[in-house]
Write an enzyme that holds these catalytic residues in place. Structure first.
Site, PDB file in Angstrom:
ATOM      1  N   GLY A  46       0.845  -1.187   0.000  1.00  0.00           N
ATOM      2  CA  GLY A  46       0.000   0.000   0.000  1.00  0.00           C
ATOM      3  C   GLY A  46       0.878   1.233   0.000  1.00  0.00           C
ATOM      4  O   GLY A  46       2.027   1.189   0.458  1.00  0.00           O
ATOM      5  N   GLN A  51       3.305   9.606   1.188  1.00  0.00           N
ATOM      6  CA  GLN A  51       4.575   8.890   1.102  1.00  0.00           C
ATOM      7  C   GLN A  51       5.382   9.252  -0.137  1.00  0.00           C
ATOM      8  O   GLN A  51       6.519   8.806  -0.295  1.00  0.00           O
ATOM      9  CB  GLN A  51       4.326   7.387   1.173  1.00  0.00           C
ATOM     10  CG  GLN A  51       3.733   7.003   2.532  1.00  0.00           C
ATOM     11  CD  GLN A  51       3.512   5.517   2.637  1.00  0.00           C
ATOM     12  OE1 GLN A  51       2.498   5.009   2.178  1.00  0.00           O
ATOM     13  NE2 GLN A  51       4.480   4.816   3.199  1.00  0.00           N
ATOM     14  N   CYS A  88       6.182   0.110   7.612  1.00  0.00           N
ATOM     15  CA  CYS A  88       5.811   1.217   6.734  1.00  0.00           C
ATOM     16  C   CYS A  88       6.988   1.574   5.833  1.00  0.00           C
ATOM     17  O   CYS A  88       8.124   1.670   6.308  1.00  0.00           O
ATOM     18  CB  CYS A  88       5.411   2.415   7.593  1.00  0.00           C
ATOM     19  SG  CYS A  88       4.923   3.851   6.626  1.00  0.00           S
ATOM     20  N   LEU A  89       6.718   1.773   4.543  1.00  0.00           N
ATOM     21  CA  LEU A  89       7.786   2.124   3.596  1.00  0.00           C
ATOM     22  C   LEU A  89       8.470   3.432   3.985  1.00  0.00           C
ATOM     23  O   LEU A  89       9.631   3.652   3.648  1.00  0.00           O
ATOM     24  CB  LEU A  89       7.211   2.260   2.176  1.00  0.00           C
ATOM     25  CG  LEU A  89       6.660   0.984   1.524  1.00  0.00           C
ATOM     26  CD1 LEU A  89       6.064   1.306   0.169  1.00  0.00           C
ATOM     27  CD2 LEU A  89       7.735  -0.083   1.399  1.00  0.00           C
ATOM     28  N   HIS A 130      -4.052   1.201   7.894  1.00  0.00           N
ATOM     29  CA  HIS A 130      -2.730   1.834   7.813  1.00  0.00           C
ATOM     30  C   HIS A 130      -2.731   2.988   6.791  1.00  0.00           C
ATOM     31  O   HIS A 130      -2.234   4.077   7.076  1.00  0.00           O
ATOM     32  CB  HIS A 130      -1.699   0.756   7.430  1.00  0.00           C
ATOM     33  CG  HIS A 130      -0.285   1.234   7.353  1.00  0.00           C
ATOM     34  ND1 HIS A 130       0.681   0.826   8.244  1.00  0.00           N
ATOM     35  CD2 HIS A 130       0.337   2.067   6.477  1.00  0.00           C
ATOM     36  CE1 HIS A 130       1.831   1.410   7.930  1.00  0.00           C
ATOM     37  NE2 HIS A 130       1.651   2.160   6.852  1.00  0.00           N
ATOM     38  N   GLU A 131      -3.298   2.727   5.613  1.00  0.00           N
ATOM     39  CA  GLU A 131      -3.269   3.743   4.549  1.00  0.00           C
ATOM     40  C   GLU A 131      -4.245   4.889   4.831  1.00  0.00           C
ATOM     41  O   GLU A 131      -3.940   6.052   4.528  1.00  0.00           O
ATOM     42  CB  GLU A 131      -3.570   3.110   3.184  1.00  0.00           C
ATOM     43  CG  GLU A 131      -2.598   2.006   2.764  1.00  0.00           C
ATOM     44  CD  GLU A 131      -1.130   2.396   2.845  1.00  0.00           C
ATOM     45  OE1 GLU A 131      -0.793   3.579   2.691  1.00  0.00           O
ATOM     46  OE2 GLU A 131      -0.301   1.493   3.098  1.00  0.00           O
ATOM     47  N   HIS A 134      -2.551   7.213   7.095  1.00  0.00           N
ATOM     48  CA  HIS A 134      -1.615   8.103   6.397  1.00  0.00           C
ATOM     49  C   HIS A 134      -2.346   9.338   5.877  1.00  0.00           C
ATOM     50  O   HIS A 134      -1.833  10.458   5.967  1.00  0.00           O
ATOM     51  CB  HIS A 134      -0.986   7.390   5.186  1.00  0.00           C
ATOM     52  CG  HIS A 134       0.285   6.647   5.489  1.00  0.00           C
ATOM     53  ND1 HIS A 134       1.374   7.242   6.067  1.00  0.00           N
ATOM     54  CD2 HIS A 134       0.638   5.354   5.263  1.00  0.00           C
ATOM     55  CE1 HIS A 134       2.354   6.343   6.196  1.00  0.00           C
ATOM     56  NE2 HIS A 134       1.923   5.185   5.715  1.00  0.00           N
TER      57      HIS A 134
HETATM   58 ZN    ZN Z   1       2.885   3.404   5.799  1.00  0.00          ZN
END
Ligand code: ZN
Length: 163
Positions: A46, A51, A88-89, A130-131, A134
């Site tokens: 995701g 991000q 998380c990226l 999670h997304e 964000h």
């Molecule tokens: Zn993330």
């Protein structure tokens, strides 16, 4: 195919509530296409606009068969509980165990601006949460107890230095 640079902690855009998506045009389609490319390149499931440095309520995901673009996402309902690893990226994928709802329903707009609802369980449900977080300027580490949050940040900083 355009891979964008991933915005990392503690960039301030990650802590801000995104602006609503209002234009459902070719530009949005191109942006989400870049977001998918960036997500796949980073081997993520995701990716939110935050991000790649954009303060927008928008995310893409492809997780356990749930592939979608979600603009202006909202959590409609949650049920049950799951405990599992999350990363998380934007924080170097450093994992931490986080308890989340097991079943999650989101409401969002697609690329044409049509509202839809989608339910997911397990890892995909976790991804919805999670997304959507964000998009609201919240990171998964914000849900962790202070000590575990600091451990994730410490490990991330260490890996960055070594990288
Ligand atoms: Zn993330």
């Amino acid at each position: 195919m355009t891979i964008r640079k991933i915005t990392e902690y503690p960039n301030e855009v990650l802590g801000k509530t995104g602006e609503p998506v209002t234009k459902f045009d070719a530009e949005l389609e191109a942006l989400t296409s870049d977001m998918f490319d960036t997500m796949y390149d980073a081997e993520g499931v995701g990716l939110a606009a935050q991000q790649i440095g954009l303060s927008l309520r928008l995310f893409v995901m492809d997780c356990e068969g749930v592939k979608l673009v979600a603009a202006n996402p909202e959590i409609v309902s949650t049920a049950g509980e799951q405990s599992g690893q999350e990363g998380c990226l934007s924080i170097g994928k450093v994992p931490a165990v986080l308890t989340r709802a097991e079943k999650v329903t989101i409401r969002a707009q697609d690329l044409k601006g049509e509202w839809f609802e989608r339910e997911a369980e397990g890892y995909a449900g976790r991804c919805f949460l999670h997304e959507t977080d964000h998009c609201n300027g919240t990171l998964f580490i914000d849900h962790l107890p202070k000590m575990r949050r600091e451990m994730v940040i410490k490990r991330f900083k260490k890996e960055k230095k070594w990288g």
